[in-house]
Write a protein that holds these residues in place. Structure first.
Motif, PDB file in Angstrom:
ATOM      1  N   ALA A 122       0.833  -1.208   0.000  1.00 52.50           N
ATOM      2  CA  ALA A 122       0.000   0.000   0.000  1.00 52.50           C
ATOM      3  C   ALA A 122       0.861   1.250   0.000  1.00 52.50           C
ATOM      4  O   ALA A 122       0.556   2.227  -0.701  1.00 52.50           O
ATOM      5  N   ARG A 123       1.954   1.245   0.765  1.00 53.11           N
ATOM      6  CA  ARG A 123       2.864   2.405   0.798  1.00 53.11           C
ATOM      7  C   ARG A 123       3.502   2.647  -0.562  1.00 53.11           C
ATOM      8  O   ARG A 123       3.617   3.780  -1.009  1.00 53.11           O
ATOM      9  N   ILE A 124       3.934   1.567  -1.199  1.00 51.81           N
ATOM     10  CA  ILE A 124       4.564   1.690  -2.518  1.00 51.81           C
ATOM     11  C   ILE A 124       3.560   2.251  -3.526  1.00 51.81           C
ATOM     12  O   ILE A 124       3.874   3.163  -4.301  1.00 51.81           O
ATOM     13  N   MET A 125       2.343   1.725  -3.503  1.00 51.16           N
ATOM     14  CA  MET A 125       1.300   2.206  -4.417  1.00 51.16           C
ATOM     15  C   MET A 125       1.002   3.682  -4.178  1.00 51.16           C
ATOM     16  O   MET A 125       0.876   4.470  -5.119  1.00 51.16           O
ATOM     17  N   ARG A 126       0.908   4.065  -2.923  1.00 56.96           N
ATOM     18  CA  ARG A 126       0.601   5.449  -2.582  1.00 56.96           C
ATOM     19  C   ARG A 126       1.694   6.381  -3.084  1.00 56.96           C
ATOM     20  O   ARG A 126       1.426   7.414  -3.712  1.00 56.96           O
ATOM     21  N   SER A 127       2.959   6.011  -2.843  1.00 61.20           N
ATOM     22  CA  SER A 127       4.065   6.873  -3.281  1.00 61.20           C
ATOM     23  C   SER A 127       4.120   6.949  -4.806  1.00 61.20           C
ATOM     24  O   SER A 127       4.368   8.013  -5.379  1.00 61.20           O
ATOM     25  N   PHE A 128       3.841   5.831  -5.471  1.00 57.89           N
ATOM     26  CA  PHE A 128       3.834   5.824  -6.940  1.00 57.89           C
ATOM     27  C   PHE A 128       2.736   6.740  -7.481  1.00 57.89           C
ATOM     28  O   PHE A 128       2.955   7.534  -8.406  1.00 57.89           O
ATOM     29  N   ILE A 130       1.326   9.293  -5.967  1.00 60.85           N
ATOM     30  CA  ILE A 130       1.667  10.689  -5.662  1.00 60.85           C
ATOM     31  C   ILE A 130       2.649  11.220  -6.696  1.00 60.85           C
ATOM     32  O   ILE A 130       2.509  12.348  -7.196  1.00 60.85           O
ATOM     33  N   GLU A 131       3.652  10.409  -7.047  1.00 60.24           N
ATOM     34  CA  GLU A 131       4.626  10.822  -8.070  1.00 60.24           C
ATOM     35  C   GLU A 131       3.936  11.021  -9.416  1.00 60.24           C
ATOM     36  O   GLU A 131       4.239  11.967 -10.148  1.00 60.24           O
ATOM     37  N   GLU A 132       3.003  10.145  -9.768  1.00 61.80           N
ATOM     38  CA  GLU A 132       2.258  10.284 -11.018  1.00 61.80           C
ATOM     39  C   GLU A 132       1.448  11.572 -11.014  1.00 61.80           C
ATOM     40  O   GLU A 132       1.386  12.284 -12.020  1.00 61.80           O
ATOM     41  N   GLN A 133       0.836  11.877  -9.905  1.00 62.41           N
ATOM     42  CA  GLN A 133       0.040  13.095  -9.779  1.00 62.41           C
ATOM     43  C   GLN A 133       0.915  14.331  -9.980  1.00 62.41           C
ATOM     44  O   GLN A 133       0.519  15.279 -10.669  1.00 62.41           O
ATOM     45  N   LYS A 134       2.117  14.329  -9.394  1.00 65.03           N
ATOM     46  CA  LYS A 134       3.044  15.448  -9.565  1.00 65.03           C
ATOM     47  C   LYS A 134       3.428  15.614 -11.026  1.00 65.03           C
ATOM     48  O   LYS A 134       3.495  16.732 -11.541  1.00 65.03           O
ATOM     49  N   ALA A 135       3.694  14.500 -11.706  1.00 62.15           N
ATOM     50  CA  ALA A 135       4.073  14.550 -13.117  1.00 62.15           C
ATOM     51  C   ALA A 135       2.939  15.118 -13.961  1.00 62.15           C
ATOM     52  O   ALA A 135       3.163  15.956 -14.849  1.00 62.15           O
ATOM     53  N   VAL A 136       1.698  14.710 -13.698  1.00 65.76           N
ATOM     54  CA  VAL A 136       0.538  15.217 -14.438  1.00 65.76           C
ATOM     55  C   VAL A 136       0.366  16.711 -14.201  1.00 65.76           C
ATOM     56  O   VAL A 136       0.098  17.483 -15.135  1.00 65.76           O
ATOM     57  N   LYS A 137       0.540  17.144 -12.959  1.00 66.72           N
ATOM     58  CA  LYS A 137       0.415  18.565 -12.631  1.00 66.72           C
ATOM     59  C   LYS A 137       1.431  19.387 -13.397  1.00 66.72           C
ATOM     60  O   LYS A 137       1.124  20.441 -13.959  1.00 66.72           O
TER      61      LYS A 137
END
Length: 167
Positions: A122-128, A130-137
């Motif tokens: 779950a932690r790995i998925m969450r961090s992944f 979040i990183e995807e969200q930053k890239a989209v932004k």
């Protein structure tokens, strides 16, 4: 039948005692050998039936009945996030755990002896995510800057200045 078995038991104790003092002229039957005492006392100072004072009756090689103190059950190691019991880690007290070998203390993955596999996933998925969200932004921000700026509207409102009254 109970009477005969108890008398048979007392006969066994008498014979054992006779064998011990065969060389002497007289035989004394000790009440302790005829009927062993079932009543026991604690061997330590704490005299209450608490979880720390659990005991078991044990017969010693000297044919005495004594209390043997039992250790408390150690709680299993649990996950810090979910509270689930961790697999593959021995249940030991902290001092004993320190002396245990490394492969019995941990599991070979990140957060091995601290978090369960599902919590790590779950932690790995969450961090992944979040990183995807930053890239989209950042991509959206870059695309907005490249957009043409030829469409401008006059959105300024005309405001009337108030005349101050001088007296």
């Amino acid at each position: 039948s109970t009477l005969s078995s108890s008398s048979a038991a007392s006969d066994v104790y008498k014979r054992q005692y006779q064998r011990r003092v065969r060389g002497s002229l007289f035989v004394v039957y000790s009440p302790r050998l005829i009927m062993p005492d079932k009543r026991l006392t604690y061997r330590r100072r704490l005299s209450y039936n608490t979880p720390a004072n659990r005991v078991r009756r044990v017969k010693t090689p000297g044919n005495r009945l004594v209390f043997q103190y039992l250790d408390k059950k150690v709680a299993p190691v649990r996950c810090g996030d979910t509270g689930v019991r961790l697999h593959g880690i021995t249940r030991l007290k902290p001092l004993e755990l320190r002396n245990e070998s490394k492969n019995r203390r941990t599991v070979s993955r990140p957060y091995g002896g601290c978090l369960s596999a599902s919590a790590v996933r779950a932690r790995i998925m969450r961090s992944f995510l979040i990183e995807e969200q930053k890239a989209v932004k950042s991509m959206l921000k870059a695309s907005k800057q490249e957009a043409p700026k030829d469409v401008k509207k006059d959105t300024k409102k005309k405001t009337k200045k108030k005349k101050s009254a001088k007296k």
